[in-house]
Scaffold this active site. Sequence first.
Site, PDB file in Angstrom:
ATOM      1  N   GLY A  55       0.685  -1.227  -0.143  1.00 18.86           N
ATOM      2  CA  GLY A  55       0.092   0.052  -0.106  1.00 18.86           C
ATOM      3  C   GLY A  55       0.809   1.262   0.105  1.00 18.86           C
ATOM      4  O   GLY A  55       2.115   1.107   0.289  1.00 18.86           O
ATOM      5  N   GLY A 115      -5.483  -7.659  -6.994  1.00 15.83           N
ATOM      6  CA  GLY A 115      -4.046  -7.404  -7.411  1.00 15.83           C
ATOM      7  C   GLY A 115      -3.249  -8.581  -7.400  1.00 15.83           C
ATOM      8  O   GLY A 115      -3.932  -9.713  -7.321  1.00 15.83           O
ATOM      9  N   ARG A 144     -11.422  -3.047  -8.622  1.00 14.67           N
ATOM     10  CA  ARG A 144     -11.813  -1.812  -8.754  1.00 14.67           C
ATOM     11  C   ARG A 144     -12.739  -1.674 -10.154  1.00 14.67           C
ATOM     12  O   ARG A 144     -13.848  -1.146 -10.407  1.00 14.67           O
ATOM     13  CB  ARG A 144     -10.734  -0.592  -8.985  1.00 14.67           C
ATOM     14  CG  ARG A 144     -11.228   0.582  -9.280  1.00 14.67           C
ATOM     15  CD  ARG A 144      -9.937   1.672  -9.115  1.00 14.67           C
ATOM     16  NE  ARG A 144      -9.003   1.322  -9.908  1.00 14.67           N
ATOM     17  CZ  ARG A 144      -7.720   1.725  -9.921  1.00 14.67           C
ATOM     18  NH1 ARG A 144      -7.564   2.636  -9.075  1.00 14.67           N
ATOM     19  NH2 ARG A 144      -6.818   1.492 -10.766  1.00 14.67           N
ATOM     20  N   ASP A 195      -6.108  -9.149  10.377  1.00 18.31           N
ATOM     21  CA  ASP A 195      -4.677  -8.807  10.468  1.00 18.31           C
ATOM     22  C   ASP A 195      -4.341  -7.495  10.702  1.00 18.31           C
ATOM     23  O   ASP A 195      -3.148  -6.878  11.252  1.00 18.31           O
ATOM     24  CB  ASP A 195      -3.857  -9.282   9.571  1.00 18.31           C
ATOM     25  CG  ASP A 195      -2.348  -9.189   9.519  1.00 18.31           C
ATOM     26  OD1 ASP A 195      -1.716  -9.444  10.516  1.00 18.31           O
ATOM     27  OD2 ASP A 195      -1.602  -8.507   8.544  1.00 18.31           O
ATOM     28  N   HIS A 209      -0.965  -7.017  12.590  1.00 22.56           N
ATOM     29  CA  HIS A 209      -0.691  -6.553  11.165  1.00 22.56           C
ATOM     30  C   HIS A 209       1.009  -7.224  10.734  1.00 22.56           C
ATOM     31  O   HIS A 209       1.965  -6.417  10.794  1.00 22.56           O
ATOM     32  CB  HIS A 209      -0.295  -4.964  11.263  1.00 22.56           C
ATOM     33  CG  HIS A 209      -0.354  -4.356   9.906  1.00 22.56           C
ATOM     34  ND1 HIS A 209      -0.748  -2.990   9.642  1.00 22.56           N
ATOM     35  CD2 HIS A 209       0.103  -4.786   8.692  1.00 22.56           C
ATOM     36  CE1 HIS A 209      -0.618  -2.864   8.265  1.00 22.56           C
ATOM     37  NE2 HIS A 209      -0.141  -3.898   7.800  1.00 22.56           N
ATOM     38  N   GLY A 221       1.014  -9.580   7.910  1.00 26.69           N
ATOM     39  CA  GLY A 221       1.021 -10.205   6.911  1.00 26.69           C
ATOM     40  C   GLY A 221       2.214 -10.196   6.179  1.00 26.69           C
ATOM     41  O   GLY A 221       2.570 -11.232   5.436  1.00 26.69           O
TER      42      GLY A 221
END
Length: 316
Positions: free
Chosen positions: A76, A150, A173, A255, A279, A281
């Site tokens: 991200g 993705g 999207r 997560d 968190h 991952g």
Amino acid sequence: MTADVWLPIPADEIEGLPDPSDSGLRYRFWDGGPDFPADPSDCAFYAVPYMKGMEIAVRPLAAMTSVRVVQTLSAGIDHVEPGLGSLPSGVRLCNAKGVHEASTAELTLALILASLRGLPGFVRGQDKEEWRAGFYPALADKSVLIVGYGSIGAAIEDRLAPFECARVARVARSARTTERGEVRALADLPALLPEADIVILSTPLTEQTKGLANAGFLARMKDGALLVNVARGPVVDTKALLAEVERGRITAALDVTDPEPLPAGHPLWHAPGVLISPHVGGSTSAFMPRAKRLLAGQLTRFAAGEPVRNVVFTTE
């Protein structure tokens, strides 16, 4: 001509970086500490410190008047977006596609299997020396919906393949077709949610996806369904999720949370049917070798004047 490169990993630990004497690149190590390693205005390539938060990520950006590439080591980019407005035009923002797919997909499967098969209860039972036998749901024969298709979403589906799922639906999207089949648009979610036993969120955090899993989204999930969030915490409306799990209608494996880190005393910690990981991952032994390969490859292209990869945004 020489140019500074800010790296969150010492340059001597990254194999394959362009030789400074040939490339003119000067490597500066900065992992988010209070002092900058050099004048930010001399930085041409900024690799953002990993998992250090938005404040650190954007701190030097306003002074980076010569920067040409901003490279995150995360999938991200939401933690650097607030600082992009201060950058000169033409700066390429690149994400870490190829770094986190394996680790995040692994954790996604771990969260699904642990939640379905009751592993948190087994651990609590072991602590109390209790034998908690019984029948538990299997991943086999379940219908799965991946929201955010993705490279991470695709990696998750790759790992679902051996588990004999009844069906895997994909949402992104925009609609498209992949080797594995059709990818539906976000607008199709209302029709797809009631059919899914497991809903996996692996979408980037954007204005479009913030609060995507709101009260209406969650209400459309079938009774007994499992929500798995390996995206970003704000993709889920925490208050709405608590309302659903506290009455036992759905379960969740998270997560990421909103807020994050989850503070002591927050009701999510003890909500029924909720499994939380902190968190992690991408935080595995697989991260560092992939991150180093990414940086070496990007800087080799940068030094040669070739286009860098994984460009997700260019400043105007």
